[in-house]
Design an enzyme around this catalytic site. Structure first.
Site, PDB file in Angstrom:
ATOM      1  N   ASP A  33      -1.338   4.176 -11.643  1.00 12.91           N
ATOM      2  CA  ASP A  33      -0.179   3.307 -12.259  1.00 12.91           C
ATOM      3  C   ASP A  33       0.917   4.049 -12.737  1.00 12.91           C
ATOM      4  O   ASP A  33       0.767   5.318 -13.143  1.00 12.91           O
ATOM      5  CB  ASP A  33      -0.984   2.754 -13.552  1.00 12.91           C
ATOM      6  N   GLU A  52      -2.715   1.423  -0.245  1.00 11.38           N
ATOM      7  CA  GLU A  52      -1.906   2.142   1.062  1.00 11.38           C
ATOM      8  C   GLU A  52      -1.682   1.181   2.198  1.00 11.38           C
ATOM      9  O   GLU A  52      -0.921   1.073   2.727  1.00 11.38           O
ATOM     10  CB  GLU A  52      -2.568   3.528   1.492  1.00 11.38           C
ATOM     11  N   GLU A 112      -6.984   0.811  -0.143  1.00 15.24           N
ATOM     12  CA  GLU A 112      -6.658  -0.380  -0.106  1.00 15.24           C
ATOM     13  C   GLU A 112      -5.272  -0.570  -0.380  1.00 15.24           C
ATOM     14  O   GLU A 112      -4.373  -1.312   0.371  1.00 15.24           O
ATOM     15  CB  GLU A 112      -7.506  -1.114  -1.030  1.00 15.24           C
TER      16      GLU A 112
END
Length: 219
Positions: A120, A199, A197
């Site tokens: 994040d 990426e 995922e």
């Protein structure tokens, strides 16, 4: 990114205490020798693995290593656990806990790699201390990593990447590898890269993937 709550995930986690450590007491170190069949194997940790594509693929490809997925969200922990069970990965453990306590759960200098994948970005200045490459997190990683241990970091967020470079540089870290376009690097680098995922999603949209490998040098 918070995943939508899945009631089955909580139930699955509760049914498999041998594979998931759920909200452990941060005042007590975890005895990992009771969690892995061979504690002498190198230990690698992914902080914030999301749905777990990266860490489960790593565990499958590298049975000679032990892996820990450190994930705060119970739903994500359940999704990772489902993959672990389906793929029969005895060298993967899931730790459902806050990464801010990472140094509480592992002995000093016990891991050889920490992966930070698509963390994040916490873009607002007032949230800087929550970024996983903020100096207090780097201090905790340094405690957990061996002297030759390494942080491997990937993101699609240019702002977080620039911040992380500066934060690590200010902390005195040494960079072994830096790229602003990972998927257009040399073939040997691409061959060893395991996608997450996020990426795969971002790269397929034509977004550049930023990456770096860094260590703390001699303590």
């Amino acid at each position: 990114m918070r995943l939508r709550n899945k009631p089955w995930a909580v139930k699955l986690v509760q049914e498999h205490p041998e594979s998931v450590i759920d909200r452990p007491d941060p005042t007590q170190k975890i005895d990992w020798s009771k969690r892995f069949a061979d504690i002498s194997k190198p230990l690698e940790i992914e902080v914030g693995p999301g749905k777990g594509k990266f860490i489960t693929t790593m565990a499958e490809k590298h049975p000679e290593k032990n892996f820990v997925a450190l994930e705060l969200q119970m739903t994500a922990a359940g999704i990772i656990l489902r993959s672990k069970l389906a793929q029969n990965l005895p060298n993967l453990q899931i730790l459902c806990a806050d990464a801010a306590n990472i140094d509480c759960f592992f002995k000093k200098h016990s891991a050889n790699t920490i992966y930070l994948n698509f963390s994040d970005p916490w873009p607002k200045t007032r949230h800087e201390k929550r970024r996983l490459t903020y100096k207090t997190f780097l201090q905790k990683y340094q405690t957990v990593l061996q002297e030759n241990g390494q942080i491997q970091f990937k993101t699609d967020n240019a702002g977080l990447f620039a911040y992380s470079l500066q934060s690590m540089n200010n902390y005195g870290m040494h960079f072994d590898f830096v790229t602003v376009d990972l998927h257009n690097e040399k073939e040997d680098i691409l061959t060893s890269n395991i996608e997450t995922e996020y990426e795969h999603k971002f790269a397929s949209q034509g977004n550049p993937i930023y990456a770096l490998h860094a260590d703390f040098g001699v303590k």
